[in-house]
Design a protein around this motif. Structure first.
Motif, PDB file in Angstrom:
ATOM      1  N   UNK A   6       0.810  -1.195  -0.134  1.00  0.00           N
ATOM      2  CA  UNK A   6       0.107  -0.015   0.048  1.00  0.00           C
ATOM      3  C   UNK A   6       0.826   1.152  -0.014  1.00  0.00           C
ATOM      4  N   UNK A   7       0.125   2.392  -0.236  1.00  0.00           N
ATOM      5  CA  UNK A   7       1.052   3.653  -0.250  1.00  0.00           C
ATOM      6  C   UNK A   7       1.108   4.031   1.127  1.00  0.00           C
ATOM      7  N   UNK A   8      -0.021   3.833   2.053  1.00  0.00           N
ATOM      8  CA  UNK A   8       0.104   4.243   3.319  1.00  0.00           C
ATOM      9  C   UNK A   8      -0.734   3.321   4.311  1.00  0.00           C
ATOM     10  N   UNK A   9      -0.369   3.265   5.622  1.00  0.00           N
ATOM     11  CA  UNK A   9      -0.803   2.194   6.312  1.00  0.00           C
ATOM     12  C   UNK A   9      -0.846   2.902   7.487  1.00  0.00           C
ATOM     13  N   UNK A  10      -2.042   2.791   8.304  1.00  0.00           N
ATOM     14  CA  UNK A  10      -2.629   3.462   9.579  1.00  0.00           C
ATOM     15  C   UNK A  10      -2.692   2.310  10.597  1.00  0.00           C
ATOM     16  N   UNK A  11      -1.914   2.286  12.022  1.00  0.00           N
ATOM     17  CA  UNK A  11      -1.979   1.366  12.770  1.00  0.00           C
ATOM     18  C   UNK A  11      -2.600   1.857  13.822  1.00  0.00           C
ATOM     19  N   UNK A  12      -3.772   1.411  14.259  1.00  0.00           N
ATOM     20  CA  UNK A  12      -4.591   1.704  15.299  1.00  0.00           C
ATOM     21  C   UNK A  12      -5.680   2.724  14.738  1.00  0.00           C
ATOM     22  N   UNK A  13      -6.879   2.186  14.764  1.00  0.00           N
ATOM     23  CA  UNK A  13      -8.051   2.664  14.111  1.00  0.00           C
ATOM     24  C   UNK A  13      -9.154   3.199  14.944  1.00  0.00           C
ATOM     25  N   UNK A  14      -8.691   3.885  15.960  1.00  0.00           N
ATOM     26  CA  UNK A  14      -9.584   4.543  17.093  1.00  0.00           C
ATOM     27  C   UNK A  14     -10.039   5.832  16.529  1.00  0.00           C
ATOM     28  N   UNK A  15     -10.042   6.726  17.288  1.00  0.00           N
ATOM     29  CA  UNK A  15     -10.652   8.197  16.884  1.00  0.00           C
ATOM     30  C   UNK A  15      -9.742   8.813  16.077  1.00  0.00           C
ATOM     31  N   UNK A  16      -8.446   9.006  16.626  1.00  0.00           N
ATOM     32  CA  UNK A  16      -7.272   9.485  15.692  1.00  0.00           C
ATOM     33  C   UNK A  16      -7.166   8.600  14.227  1.00  0.00           C
ATOM     34  N   UNK A  17      -6.941   7.440  14.332  1.00  0.00           N
ATOM     35  CA  UNK A  17      -6.547   6.453  13.301  1.00  0.00           C
ATOM     36  C   UNK A  17      -7.683   6.334  12.355  1.00  0.00           C
ATOM     37  N   UNK A  18      -8.863   6.498  12.687  1.00  0.00           N
ATOM     38  CA  UNK A  18     -10.105   6.215  11.793  1.00  0.00           C
ATOM     39  C   UNK A  18     -10.233   7.488  10.865  1.00  0.00           C
ATOM     40  N   UNK A  81     -21.346  12.442   4.945  1.00  0.00           N
ATOM     41  CA  UNK A  81     -22.255  11.124   5.275  1.00  0.00           C
ATOM     42  C   UNK A  81     -23.812  11.390   5.773  1.00  0.00           C
ATOM     43  N   UNK A  82     -23.892  12.866   5.812  1.00  0.00           N
ATOM     44  CA  UNK A  82     -25.245  13.128   6.274  1.00  0.00           C
ATOM     45  C   UNK A  82     -25.599  12.766   7.946  1.00  0.00           C
ATOM     46  N   UNK A  83     -24.502  12.564   8.561  1.00  0.00           N
ATOM     47  CA  UNK A  83     -24.782  12.312   9.664  1.00  0.00           C
ATOM     48  C   UNK A  83     -24.206  13.358  10.662  1.00  0.00           C
ATOM     49  N   UNK A  84     -24.944  13.803  11.729  1.00  0.00           N
ATOM     50  CA  UNK A  84     -24.564  15.027  12.670  1.00  0.00           C
ATOM     51  C   UNK A  84     -23.710  14.524  13.905  1.00  0.00           C
ATOM     52  N   UNK A 156     -16.115   7.694  14.764  1.00  0.00           N
ATOM     53  CA  UNK A 156     -15.362   6.744  14.590  1.00  0.00           C
ATOM     54  C   UNK A 156     -15.891   5.517  13.217  1.00  0.00           C
ATOM     55  N   UNK A 157     -17.298   5.310  13.290  1.00  0.00           N
ATOM     56  CA  UNK A 157     -17.868   4.734  12.591  1.00  0.00           C
ATOM     57  C   UNK A 157     -18.183   5.296  11.249  1.00  0.00           C
ATOM     58  N   UNK A 158     -18.300   6.662  11.260  1.00  0.00           N
ATOM     59  CA  UNK A 158     -18.574   7.408   9.909  1.00  0.00           C
ATOM     60  C   UNK A 158     -17.157   7.659   9.261  1.00  0.00           C
ATOM     61  N   UNK A 159     -15.979   7.851   9.889  1.00  0.00           N
ATOM     62  CA  UNK A 159     -14.790   7.996   9.366  1.00  0.00           C
ATOM     63  C   UNK A 159     -14.334   6.813   8.702  1.00  0.00           C
ATOM     64  N   UNK A 160     -14.568   5.527   9.273  1.00  0.00           N
ATOM     65  CA  UNK A 160     -14.394   4.139   8.782  1.00  0.00           C
ATOM     66  C   UNK A 160     -15.075   3.829   7.682  1.00  0.00           C
ATOM     67  N   UNK A 161     -16.224   3.984   7.806  1.00  0.00           N
ATOM     68  CA  UNK A 161     -17.141   3.816   6.422  1.00  0.00           C
ATOM     69  C   UNK A 161     -17.047   4.537   5.351  1.00  0.00           C
ATOM     70  N   UNK A 162     -16.817   5.971   5.550  1.00  0.00           N
ATOM     71  CA  UNK A 162     -16.391   6.883   4.364  1.00  0.00           C
ATOM     72  C   UNK A 162     -15.098   6.272   3.715  1.00  0.00           C
ATOM     73  N   UNK A 163     -14.034   5.994   4.654  1.00  0.00           N
ATOM     74  CA  UNK A 163     -12.821   5.545   4.009  1.00  0.00           C
ATOM     75  C   UNK A 163     -12.897   4.267   3.181  1.00  0.00           C
ATOM     76  N   UNK A 164     -13.951   3.554   3.772  1.00  0.00           N
ATOM     77  CA  UNK A 164     -13.966   2.208   2.738  1.00  0.00           C
ATOM     78  C   UNK A 164     -14.822   2.380   1.633  1.00  0.00           C
TER      79      UNK A 164
END
Length: 412
Positions: A6-18, A81-84, A156-164
């Motif tokens: 990959x070009x970039x890898x993020x280790x740890x997908x909590x608040x900052x990582x996501x 996302x349309x999510x507040x 966290x969920x929104x960041x992950x889902x948008x990233x996917x």
């Protein structure tokens, strides 16, 4: 998974990582991988819960000069996302006259230096504005209309889902064993599910930060504490909804207390900031401390009695704090690993998570960030000097910070 480079890898997908995963994916799409040692949305670290405080009120210009940008960063994900995610219910910093009002003054001055709006409230004005409070005559408060809460789990969920949605890959239940630098300058991330190679790696591993960095000879002087929040089933529900009641932080000479209105459940949320014992990620437990529960109840009884009610539950989490309680945002170039980028939020970063993710993505892709992070590098005394006196309060020992130096050296 079949792809290993990959070009970039993020280790740890909590608040900052996501958030980093999200901002990277906006620019490189499928070129980014997020690696999480637990499941996405787990509660083992410090990034999960219904709500976290967000505020413009901070004690130092290093924060107030960029704090507005964290709201903008969350707005980006909200629009997509349309999510507040951010709810501006207002925020208070409360201090007692003659004890900690110097702290409130420091916050007010730091905000004024950046033209951030606030209102200075003597005790009678505080009760007039929010009649839920009692016995405020010997207090002062700084009120900010833009303070409020972030829906942490949702963010966290929104960041992950948008990233996917942008093509990013995420792999769960995948602990990282070590990092190695290849002859071509790339970094290999060795995990329990095989090896992955990338141009740049971002480490946002919270309490597990040094377990990852130790393999490349990097150690960040952090100490981990087990914290907790308690949700109270107030019978006066209507008085403590976020449409009628703000978040607040109470600066005392012994502890900083904080509270949030109802959001995500029917509980009024109360906690002691950085008041827990020093632990490690491996030795912590999930058992609430009844002594700290009682301190919260006693405090609420004095200043906000209508919020009292049965304990719905108490939830534990981890703070991973630097000796000066300020962020670390830097690369590991001093140790010959310029392609390894690290971020530690020092136990108060969730409100900043969207912006920190953007900053980390810029550092990875552009080699620099547009934001002033000079105060957060590893060159400062708190990180480079092993004799630096550890404090637990934001802004140093303003409220009589407790020294954890011996604990952190012996247990971590």
């Amino acid at each position: 998974m079949e792809r290993r480079s990959f070009e970039y890898i993020v280790i740890g997908c909590g608040g900052i990582g996501s958030a980093a995963l999200y901002w990277l994916s906006k620019r490189v799409g499928a070129g980014v991988l997020g690696i999480e040692q637990f499941e996405i949305g787990h509660s083992n670290g410090g990034s999960q819960d219904h709500s976290r405080i967000i505020r413009t009120a901070y004690h130092d210009e290093m924060y107030t000069k960029i704090v507005a940008d964290t709201y903008t960063a969350f707005e980006e994900a909200e629009k997509e996302s349309g999510v507040k995610l951010v709810h501006k219910c207002g925020g208070l910093l409360i201090a007692k006259k003659g004890e900690t009002d110097d702290v409130a003054t420091k916050y007010a001055n730091a905000m004024a230096s950046q033209d951030l709006p606030f209102e200075w409230l003597p005790g009678n004005k505080l009760k007039e504005k929010f009649p839920q409070f009692e016995h405020t005559e010997n207090h002062v408060a700084v009120y900010e209309k833009d303070g409020g809460l972030v829906d942490a789990a949702m963010a966290n969920a929104v960041h992950i889902q948008l990233a996917k949605g942008n093509g990013a890959a995420v792999i769960e239940h995948c602990p990282v064993n070590r990092l190695t630098k290849q002859t071509n300058g790339q970094t290999t991330v060795h995990t329990t599910k095989g090896n992955f190679t990338c141009k740049k790696v971002i480490v946002t591993a919270g309490a597990w930060l040094n377990q990852v960095l130790g393999s490349i000879g990097v150690h960040i002087p952090v100490y981990v504490t087990q914290e907790q929040v308690t949700y109270l089933g107030t019978p006066h529900v209507k008085d403590f909804v976020k449409e009628k009641f703000p978040i607040f932080i109470y600066h005392s000479k012994d502890h900083d207390m904080y509270a949030l209105p109802l959001h995500g459940n029917t509980g009024f949320k109360i906690g002691i900031d950085a008041g827990g014992p020093v632990v490690t990620a491996g030795t912590r437990n999930f058992t609430p401390d009844p002594v700290r529960e009682k301190k919260c109840l006693d405090f609420i009884q004095k200043i906000l009695p209508k919020a009292l009610g049965p304990i719905l539950y108490t939830k534990t989490c981890l703070y991973t704090m630097t000796p000066d309680r300020n962020f670390v945002i830097d690369t590991c170039h001093r140790q010959g690993h310029e392609n390894v980028i690290i971020c530690n939020g020092a136990g108060h970063a969730f409100k900043w998570s969207a912006l920190l993710g953007k900053i980390l993505s810029e550092m990875a892709i552009d080699g620099r960030t547009q934001y002033d992070i000079a105060a957060f590098t590893m060159d400062r005394d708190a990180i480079s000097n092993p004799n630096y006196k550890t404090t637990i309060f934001e802004g140093g020992s303003l409220s009589g910070g407790k020294d954890h130096a011996n604990d952190s050296k012996s247990k971590l």
